[in-house]
Design an enzyme around this catalytic site. Structure first.
Site, PDB file in Angstrom:
ATOM      1  N   CYS A 290      -9.327  -2.379  -3.666  1.00 34.87           N
ATOM      2  CA  CYS A 290     -10.368  -1.792  -2.373  1.00 34.87           C
ATOM      3  C   CYS A 290     -10.748  -2.798  -1.690  1.00 34.87           C
ATOM      4  O   CYS A 290     -11.684  -3.413  -2.429  1.00 34.87           O
ATOM      5  CB  CYS A 290     -10.714  -0.562  -1.957  1.00 34.87           C
ATOM      6  SG  CYS A 290      -9.615   0.796  -2.848  1.00 34.87           S
TER       7      CYS A 290
ATOM      8  N   CYS B  34     -12.392   5.573  -1.077  1.00 39.08           N
ATOM      9  CA  CYS B  34     -11.749   6.334  -1.995  1.00 39.08           C
ATOM     10  C   CYS B  34     -12.575   6.738  -3.332  1.00 39.08           C
ATOM     11  O   CYS B  34     -13.307   6.051  -3.905  1.00 39.08           O
ATOM     12  CB  CYS B  34     -10.275   5.809  -2.910  1.00 39.08           C
ATOM     13  SG  CYS B  34     -10.707   4.220  -3.875  1.00 39.08           S
TER      14      CYS B  34
ATOM     15  N   ASN C  38      -9.529  -5.389   0.978  1.00 37.10           N
ATOM     16  CA  ASN C  38      -8.376  -5.004   0.822  1.00 37.10           C
ATOM     17  C   ASN C  38      -7.192  -5.919   0.467  1.00 37.10           C
ATOM     18  O   ASN C  38      -6.543  -6.539   1.292  1.00 37.10           O
ATOM     19  CB  ASN C  38      -7.816  -3.655   0.953  1.00 37.10           C
ATOM     20  CG  ASN C  38      -7.120  -3.329   2.733  1.00 37.10           C
ATOM     21  OD1 ASN C  38      -7.729  -4.352   3.264  1.00 37.10           O
ATOM     22  ND2 ASN C  38      -6.142  -2.336   2.544  1.00 37.10           N
TER      23      ASN C  38
ATOM     24  N   CYS D 264     -12.853   3.870  -6.039  1.00 37.41           N
ATOM     25  CA  CYS D 264     -14.467   3.366  -4.906  1.00 37.41           C
ATOM     26  C   CYS D 264     -15.837   3.488  -4.499  1.00 37.41           C
ATOM     27  O   CYS D 264     -17.383   3.310  -5.292  1.00 37.41           O
ATOM     28  CB  CYS D 264     -14.176   2.550  -3.490  1.00 37.41           C
ATOM     29  SG  CYS D 264     -12.932   1.793  -3.135  1.00 37.41           S
TER      30      CYS D 264
ATOM     31  N   GLU E 172     -14.099  -2.238  -0.832  1.00 36.42           N
ATOM     32  CA  GLU E 172     -15.213  -1.999  -1.166  1.00 36.42           C
ATOM     33  C   GLU E 172     -16.076  -3.063  -2.041  1.00 36.42           C
ATOM     34  O   GLU E 172     -16.749  -2.971  -2.880  1.00 36.42           O
ATOM     35  CB  GLU E 172     -15.405  -0.868  -1.183  1.00 36.42           C
ATOM     36  CG  GLU E 172     -15.428   0.371  -0.070  1.00 36.42           C
ATOM     37  CD  GLU E 172     -14.142   0.861   0.003  1.00 36.42           C
ATOM     38  OE1 GLU E 172     -13.630   0.402  -0.353  1.00 36.42           O
ATOM     39  OE2 GLU E 172     -14.296   2.082   0.503  1.00 36.42           O
TER      40      GLU E 172
ATOM     41  N   GLU F  68      -3.493  -6.110  -1.413  1.00 36.31           N
ATOM     42  CA  GLU F  68      -2.399  -4.914  -1.634  1.00 36.31           C
ATOM     43  C   GLU F  68      -1.258  -5.715  -2.883  1.00 36.31           C
ATOM     44  O   GLU F  68      -1.565  -6.612  -2.944  1.00 36.31           O
ATOM     45  CB  GLU F  68      -1.735  -5.013  -1.141  1.00 36.31           C
ATOM     46  CG  GLU F  68      -2.576  -3.600   0.212  1.00 36.31           C
ATOM     47  CD  GLU F  68      -1.994  -2.471   1.314  1.00 36.31           C
ATOM     48  OE1 GLU F  68      -0.762  -2.456   1.671  1.00 36.31           O
ATOM     49  OE2 GLU F  68      -3.301  -1.265   1.438  1.00 36.31           O
TER      50      GLU F  68
HETATM   51  N1  THU Z   1      -8.432   1.247   0.867  1.00 34.64           N
HETATM   52  C1  THU Z   1      -9.633   0.871   1.102  1.00 34.64           C
HETATM   53  O1  THU Z   1      -9.594  -0.382   0.172  1.00 34.64           O
HETATM   54  N2  THU Z   1     -10.850   0.776   0.462  1.00 34.64           N
HETATM   55  C2  THU Z   1     -10.641   2.806  -0.078  1.00 34.64           C
HETATM   56  O2  THU Z   1     -11.920   2.996   0.163  1.00 34.64           O
HETATM   57  C3  THU Z   1      -9.676   3.107   0.850  1.00 34.64           C
HETATM   58  C4  THU Z   1      -8.167   2.623   0.537  1.00 34.64           C
HETATM   59  C5  THU Z   1      -7.285   0.463   1.709  1.00 34.64           C
HETATM   60  C6  THU Z   1      -6.520   0.685  -0.163  1.00 34.64           C
HETATM   61  C7  THU Z   1      -5.098   0.711   1.013  1.00 34.64           C
HETATM   62  O3  THU Z   1      -4.840  -0.926   0.733  1.00 34.64           O
HETATM   63  C8  THU Z   1      -4.970   1.164   1.943  1.00 34.64           C
HETATM   64  O4  THU Z   1      -6.174   1.035   1.962  1.00 34.64           O
HETATM   65  C9  THU Z   1      -4.190   2.283   1.777  1.00 34.64           C
HETATM   66  O5  THU Z   1      -4.632   3.212   1.083  1.00 34.64           O
END
Ligand code: THU
Length: 136
Positions: A55, A90, A44, A93, A57, A46
């Protein structure tokens, strides 16, 4: 290819360190293991304005495509999240997993403590909207 669940866990935890998550401090890593032995990695990433965050994935899946591979090349997808619970993908994803992988592609989910389980893409998105729904 015979993947070892513990070795995969070690690789996911090592990759987790590369996540750029200064805002949530919640690190996620994803490795797409290919049938030919190659690995496609994602974490991930940000952003200070939050919404551009990608994310792990989708970060891995976009690389799968950019590097010239597709769903038929994939052996196993492994996902690690900093969760103490399920730590599932999420919604966005899930949609992208469904778009770019086979419906029965296995996904190994790990959290901070353990291997959580093996799931299929379709488990995460029943009644998915797909190209089949665009019937115009
Ligand atoms: N996140 C992911 O990388 N994958 C997911 O399926 C759920 C959330 C990350 C996004 C963000 O950087 C952090 O987790 C908190 O939401």
């Amino acid at each position: 290819m015979n993947l070892d669940k513990n070795k995969v866990y070690e690789e996911l935890k090592e990759l987790r360190e590369r996540a750029y998550a200064p805002y949530s401090n919640f690190r996620v890593s994803c490795i797409i293991y290919l049938k030919d032995g190659q690995k496609i990695k994602g974490v991930n990433v940000e952003n200070a304005t939050y919404s551009p965050t990608i994310c792990a994935e989708r970060s891995a899946l976009t690389q799968l495509i950019a590097q010239g591979f597709n769903k038929n090349d994939v052996e196993t997808v492994a996902l690690y999240t900093d969760s103490s619970g399920f730590g599932s993908p999420c919604g966005t994803c899930r949609q992208t997993l469904f778009e770019l992988l086979l419906e029965n592609q296995n996904i190994w989910v790990y959290n901070i403590n353990e291997f959580v389980g093996s799931y299929e893409v379709k488990d995460f998105l029943p009644y998915a909207f797909t190209v089949k729904n665009i019937d115009n």
